[in-house]
Design a protein around this motif. Structure first.
Motif, PDB file in Angstrom:
ATOM      1  N   PHE A  97      51.093  41.775  16.178  1.00  0.00           N
ATOM      2  CA  PHE A  97      51.171  40.568  15.351  1.00  0.00           C
ATOM      3  C   PHE A  97      52.333  39.729  15.857  1.00  0.00           C
ATOM      4  O   PHE A  97      53.434  40.241  16.043  1.00  0.00           O
ATOM      5  CB  PHE A  97      51.430  40.913  13.883  1.00  0.00           C
ATOM      6  N   VAL A  98      52.074  38.452  16.061  1.00  0.00           N
ATOM      7  CA  VAL A  98      53.134  37.536  16.500  1.00  0.00           C
ATOM      8  C   VAL A  98      53.294  36.475  15.421  1.00  0.00           C
ATOM      9  O   VAL A  98      52.315  35.829  15.033  1.00  0.00           O
ATOM     10  CB  VAL A  98      52.759  36.872  17.845  1.00  0.00           C
ATOM     11  N   TYR A  99      54.531  36.313  14.904  1.00  0.00           N
ATOM     12  CA  TYR A  99      54.759  35.261  13.910  1.00  0.00           C
ATOM     13  C   TYR A  99      56.198  34.793  13.998  1.00  0.00           C
ATOM     14  O   TYR A  99      57.093  35.555  14.341  1.00  0.00           O
ATOM     15  CB  TYR A  99      54.435  35.747  12.490  1.00  0.00           C
ATOM     16  N   ALA A 100      56.398  33.500  13.699  1.00  0.00           N
ATOM     17  CA  ALA A 100      57.743  32.928  13.745  1.00  0.00           C
ATOM     18  C   ALA A 100      58.394  32.980  12.367  1.00  0.00           C
ATOM     19  O   ALA A 100      59.567  33.282  12.233  1.00  0.00           O
ATOM     20  CB  ALA A 100      57.677  31.494  14.243  1.00  0.00           C
ATOM     21  N   HIS A 101      57.614  32.694  11.320  1.00  0.00           N
ATOM     22  CA  HIS A 101      58.191  32.607   9.982  1.00  0.00           C
ATOM     23  C   HIS A 101      57.445  33.457   8.968  1.00  0.00           C
ATOM     24  O   HIS A 101      58.022  34.367   8.372  1.00  0.00           O
ATOM     25  CB  HIS A 101      58.211  31.147   9.532  1.00  0.00           C
ATOM     26  N   PHE A 102      56.154  33.167   8.763  1.00  0.00           N
ATOM     27  CA  PHE A 102      55.398  33.902   7.744  1.00  0.00           C
ATOM     28  C   PHE A 102      54.902  35.225   8.323  1.00  0.00           C
ATOM     29  O   PHE A 102      54.110  35.224   9.264  1.00  0.00           O
ATOM     30  CB  PHE A 102      54.199  33.066   7.269  1.00  0.00           C
ATOM     31  N   PRO A 103      55.364  36.360   7.755  1.00  0.00           N
ATOM     32  CA  PRO A 103      54.919  37.639   8.313  1.00  0.00           C
ATOM     33  C   PRO A 103      53.427  37.879   8.036  1.00  0.00           C
ATOM     34  O   PRO A 103      52.986  37.743   6.892  1.00  0.00           O
ATOM     35  CB  PRO A 103      55.773  38.673   7.579  1.00  0.00           C
ATOM     36  N   ILE A 117      43.316  40.270   6.939  1.00  0.00           N
ATOM     37  CA  ILE A 117      44.557  39.637   7.388  1.00  0.00           C
ATOM     38  C   ILE A 117      44.970  38.609   6.334  1.00  0.00           C
ATOM     39  O   ILE A 117      44.187  37.713   5.996  1.00  0.00           O
ATOM     40  CB  ILE A 117      44.349  38.958   8.758  1.00  0.00           C
ATOM     41  N   ARG A 118      46.213  38.739   5.829  1.00  0.00           N
ATOM     42  CA  ARG A 118      46.718  37.834   4.797  1.00  0.00           C
ATOM     43  C   ARG A 118      48.000  37.161   5.271  1.00  0.00           C
ATOM     44  O   ARG A 118      48.668  37.654   6.167  1.00  0.00           O
ATOM     45  CB  ARG A 118      47.025  38.596   3.503  1.00  0.00           C
ATOM     46  N   ASN A 119      48.321  36.037   4.631  1.00  0.00           N
ATOM     47  CA  ASN A 119      49.579  35.323   4.853  1.00  0.00           C
ATOM     48  C   ASN A 119      49.745  34.832   6.298  1.00  0.00           C
ATOM     49  O   ASN A 119      50.855  34.713   6.791  1.00  0.00           O
ATOM     50  CB  ASN A 119      50.774  36.212   4.467  1.00  0.00           C
ATOM     51  N   PHE A 120      48.643  34.550   6.984  1.00  0.00           N
ATOM     52  CA  PHE A 120      48.736  33.989   8.339  1.00  0.00           C
ATOM     53  C   PHE A 120      49.151  32.526   8.214  1.00  0.00           C
ATOM     54  O   PHE A 120      48.457  31.735   7.577  1.00  0.00           O
ATOM     55  CB  PHE A 120      47.388  34.122   9.050  1.00  0.00           C
ATOM     56  N   ARG A 176      51.329  25.190  21.636  1.00  0.00           N
ATOM     57  CA  ARG A 176      52.436  25.607  22.508  1.00  0.00           C
ATOM     58  C   ARG A 176      53.653  25.986  21.672  1.00  0.00           C
ATOM     59  O   ARG A 176      54.481  26.787  22.071  1.00  0.00           O
ATOM     60  CB  ARG A 176      52.807  24.473  23.467  1.00  0.00           C
ATOM     61  N   LYS A 177      53.748  25.382  20.489  1.00  0.00           N
ATOM     62  CA  LYS A 177      54.878  25.650  19.599  1.00  0.00           C
ATOM     63  C   LYS A 177      54.528  26.741  18.577  1.00  0.00           C
ATOM     64  O   LYS A 177      55.320  27.625  18.299  1.00  0.00           O
ATOM     65  CB  LYS A 177      55.250  24.348  18.874  1.00  0.00           C
ATOM     66  N   PHE A 178      53.325  26.657  18.015  1.00  0.00           N
ATOM     67  CA  PHE A 178      52.882  27.620  17.005  1.00  0.00           C
ATOM     68  C   PHE A 178      52.142  28.751  17.708  1.00  0.00           C
ATOM     69  O   PHE A 178      50.939  28.667  17.943  1.00  0.00           O
ATOM     70  CB  PHE A 178      51.985  26.939  15.968  1.00  0.00           C
ATOM     71  N   LEU A 179      52.882  29.799  18.046  1.00  0.00           N
ATOM     72  CA  LEU A 179      52.300  30.897  18.821  1.00  0.00           C
ATOM     73  C   LEU A 179      51.860  32.056  17.929  1.00  0.00           C
ATOM     74  O   LEU A 179      51.632  33.154  18.429  1.00  0.00           O
ATOM     75  CB  LEU A 179      53.326  31.395  19.846  1.00  0.00           C
ATOM     76  N   ASP A 180      51.755  31.809  16.622  1.00  0.00           N
ATOM     77  CA  ASP A 180      51.371  32.877  15.697  1.00  0.00           C
ATOM     78  C   ASP A 180      49.961  33.369  16.007  1.00  0.00           C
ATOM     79  O   ASP A 180      49.101  32.600  16.417  1.00  0.00           O
ATOM     80  CB  ASP A 180      51.420  32.376  14.245  1.00  0.00           C
ATOM     81  N   GLY A 181      49.752  34.657  15.757  1.00  0.00           N
ATOM     82  CA  GLY A 181      48.423  35.217  15.960  1.00  0.00           C
ATOM     83  C   GLY A 181      48.504  36.719  16.174  1.00  0.00           C
ATOM     84  O   GLY A 181      49.561  37.337  16.069  1.00  0.00           O
TER      85      GLY A 181
END
Length: 194
Positions: A97-103, A117-120, A176-181
């Motif tokens: 899991f990759v996230y910057a702010h929301f786990p 999957i929750r809180n993405f 490019r900035k939001f790399l969440d996933g």
């Protein structure tokens, strides 16, 4: 230009049983049984025995084949090798899991056969992904934010990983900035080679 006869052979390891019937190949090993259909390819499949060593081999031939048909021989051999690896060692894909702010919060349901999957990106939406047949999903105990997908069929394991990955695409943002996933971090076997 057509080649009169192009062929390749591969060794069949001990403990693996292969049946060929009308271009449908069935591979049976210690971990289970897999079948694959090659009817769309214009190739001949033969089970032969090596005269010198007495080992069983699989031979794939193409008579009067173009370059594309000859290339398909190696492809078919690779597919059969993947089936053999699947029934002897199995396939294991690890995802992080990759996230910057929301786990990202994931819960595995339906006896290790689906994931929610929750809180993405802080979204309230619950994303549910069912694994394909024969693929099980577990959380890693040692590593935080990691899941492991296990199965015998490489195609089903990798497609299940792709389904999870596709559920977590960032919409209407600069990717490019939001790399969440959730991304595949490692591909390997269940039974590690000694």
């Amino acid at each position: 230009m057509k080649t009169i006869l192009s062929s390749e052979t591969m060794d069949i390891p001990d403990g693996v049983n292969i049946k060929v019937k009308a271009k449908v190949i069935e591979v049976e090993g210690p971990r289970g049984k897999l079948t694959r259909n090659f009817k769309h390819l214009n190739l001949d499949f033969h089970l032969i025995k090596d005269e010198e060593t007495g080992k069983r081999k699989l031979r794939i031939e193409a008579w009067f084949g173009s370059r594309k048909t000859s290339a398909a021989i190696r492809t078919a051999l690779s597919h059969v090798e993947n089936l053999i690896t699947g029934v002897t060692k199995g396939y294991r894909y690890k995802m992080r899991f990759v996230y910057a702010h929301f786990p990202i919060n994931a819960s595995i349901t339906n006896s290790n056969n689906s994931i929610e999957i929750r809180n993405f990106l802080g979204e309230k939406k619950v994303r549910k992904v069912d694994m394909l047949e024969g693929v099980s999903i577990v959380r890693s105990e040692k590593v935080k934010d990691e899941i492991t997908l296990d199965g015998n069929d490489i195609e089903l394991v990798s497609r299940s990983a792709a389904l999870i990955n596709q559920k977590c695409h960032v919409k209407n943002k600069d990717i490019r900035k939001f790399l969440d996933g959730i991304y595949v971090s490692e591909k390997g076997r269940i039974v590690e080679e000694e």
